[in-house]
Write a protein that holds these residues in place. Structure first.
Motif, PDB file in Angstrom:
ATOM      1  N   ALA A   9      27.312  28.542  92.662  1.00  0.00           N
ATOM      2  CA  ALA A   9      27.507  29.935  93.072  1.00  0.00           C
ATOM      3  C   ALA A   9      28.084  30.801  91.965  1.00  0.00           C
ATOM      4  O   ALA A   9      27.878  32.016  91.946  1.00  0.00           O
ATOM      5  CB  ALA A   9      28.413  29.982  94.303  1.00  0.00           C
ATOM      6  N   ASP A  10      28.823  30.193  91.036  1.00  0.00           N
ATOM      7  CA  ASP A  10      29.397  30.961  89.934  1.00  0.00           C
ATOM      8  C   ASP A  10      28.429  31.105  88.758  1.00  0.00           C
ATOM      9  O   ASP A  10      28.791  31.607  87.700  1.00  0.00           O
ATOM     10  CB  ASP A  10      30.704  30.327  89.453  1.00  0.00           C
ATOM     11  N   GLY A  11      27.187  30.650  88.930  1.00  0.00           N
ATOM     12  CA  GLY A  11      26.189  30.804  87.890  1.00  0.00           C
ATOM     13  C   GLY A  11      26.108  29.661  86.905  1.00  0.00           C
ATOM     14  O   GLY A  11      25.332  29.728  85.956  1.00  0.00           O
ATOM     15  N   GLY A  33      18.672  22.362 104.730  1.00  0.00           N
ATOM     16  CA  GLY A  33      19.559  23.499 104.844  1.00  0.00           C
ATOM     17  C   GLY A  33      20.045  24.077 103.535  1.00  0.00           C
ATOM     18  O   GLY A  33      20.838  25.019 103.534  1.00  0.00           O
ATOM     19  N   ARG A  34      19.613  23.538 102.405  1.00  0.00           N
ATOM     20  CA  ARG A  34      20.019  24.130 101.128  1.00  0.00           C
ATOM     21  C   ARG A  34      19.301  25.459 100.904  1.00  0.00           C
ATOM     22  O   ARG A  34      18.123  25.595 101.218  1.00  0.00           O
ATOM     23  CB  ARG A  34      19.692  23.186  99.969  1.00  0.00           C
ATOM     24  N   THR A  35      20.011  26.406 100.349  1.00  0.00           N
ATOM     25  CA  THR A  35      19.373  27.656  99.934  1.00  0.00           C
ATOM     26  C   THR A  35      18.524  27.358  98.705  1.00  0.00           C
ATOM     27  O   THR A  35      19.014  26.789  97.726  1.00  0.00           O
ATOM     28  CB  THR A  35      20.417  28.718  99.599  1.00  0.00           C
ATOM     29  N   SER A  49      27.046  23.023  95.241  1.00  0.00           N
ATOM     30  CA  SER A  49      28.475  23.232  95.043  1.00  0.00           C
ATOM     31  C   SER A  49      28.850  22.858  93.617  1.00  0.00           C
ATOM     32  O   SER A  49      28.088  22.177  92.908  1.00  0.00           O
ATOM     33  CB  SER A  49      29.282  22.384  96.021  1.00  0.00           C
ATOM     34  N   ALA A  50      30.033  23.262  93.199  1.00  0.00           N
ATOM     35  CA  ALA A  50      30.495  22.918  91.855  1.00  0.00           C
ATOM     36  C   ALA A  50      30.602  21.402  91.695  1.00  0.00           C
ATOM     37  O   ALA A  50      30.275  20.847  90.643  1.00  0.00           O
ATOM     38  CB  ALA A  50      31.841  23.585  91.583  1.00  0.00           C
ATOM     39  N   GLY A  51      31.040  20.723  92.754  1.00  0.00           N
ATOM     40  CA  GLY A  51      31.166  19.280  92.704  1.00  0.00           C
ATOM     41  C   GLY A  51      29.817  18.592  92.564  1.00  0.00           C
ATOM     42  O   GLY A  51      29.662  17.635  91.795  1.00  0.00           O
TER      43      GLY A  51
END
Length: 248
Positions: A9-11, A33-35, A49-51
């Motif tokens: 999300a942070d690019g 369900g992933r965008t 996610s970042a993880g």
């Protein structure tokens, strides 16, 4: 084989060991369900996610990096922009209905029958030189630690040249002339298309009040640029500044 380009999300994305943006096999990121958005015939960008990004990067032998390192890469820019649009545009502005996206995840429909395409916001940026001097005008935004060029969004009813002249006057108090188009760059993390100019000013000092957006405004010569922090690599501001420095 279908591959996916994971984007946080942070690019942040993954840089492969060879320095190029890394796509991975689709089965590395299973789950409904992933965008996601289709980028090419065999490539889909997915929000992670970042993880998850860190885990996949480790499996791929790559590194997690900011997207701007690939700012000139059409695929990465498109992926970041379209995923940002999916995250932000969820309801039809006409009637508030929840949007349903097409199979590619790009075009949406709400309660109304019209299609909704991803929005791109036009913005201007440019390098202003001082007439008769080897100096360029730099500013430091209050939210940043580095110096960059004057930039801003285009207002309704403005053409690009008018928008840049207004931004320079509002932010620095200088008037400009001899505007010339230089180039453009998508800046997907803000949904913008940056259109760059060069211009000249006769105003060493400000001749009008500024809007206070910039914490510091200064003239810089080539030697100043060797010690000042400037806009990061990958940005059109960095390219403009370095092109000017290399010519002088």
């Amino acid at each position: 084989m279908t591959t996916v380009l994971p984007v946080a999300a942070d690019g942040h994305v993954i840089a492969a060991p060879d320095g190029r943006p890394a796509a991975v096999p689709a089965d590395w990121l299973p789950g409904a369900g992933r965008t996601s958005v289709r980028i090419d015939v065999d490539l889909t960008a997915v929000r992670v996610s970042a993880g998850e990004l860190a885990y996949v990067a480790e499996q791929a032998g790559g590194d997690v990096v900011d997207w701007h390192l690939f700012a000139g890469d059409r695929v990465v820019a498109k992926a970041v922009a379209l995923l940002r649009n999916r995250d932000r545009v969820r309801f039809d502005p006409a009637d508030g209905a929840e949007l349903a996206y097409d199979a590619d995840g790009v075009v949406a429909r709400g309660g109304a029958t019209h299609k909704l395409f991803p929005r791109i916001d036009p913005a201007v940026i440019g390098l202003v030189t001082l007439a008769g001097e080897e100096k360029i005008l730099l500013g430091r935004n209050r939210r940043r630690r580095y110096f960059s060029l004057v930039a801003g969004y285009v207002d309704s009813g403005e053409n690009l040249e008018e928008a840049f002249a207004r931004e320079v006057l509002e932010e620095t108090g200088r008037r400009i002339r001899d505007l010339a188009y230089w180039g453009s760059q998508p800046w997907p993390v803000t949904g913008s298309l940056m259109m760059a100019f060069t211009a000249v000013t006769d105003d060493y000092d400000a001749v009008a009040a500024t809007d206070g957006e910039l914490a510091e405004i200064r003239w810089a010569d080539r030697h100043d640029l060797d010690r000042l922090p400037i806009a990061r690599p990958g940005s059109i501001a960095n390219r403009l500044i370095n092109e000017w420095r290399d010519r002088h």
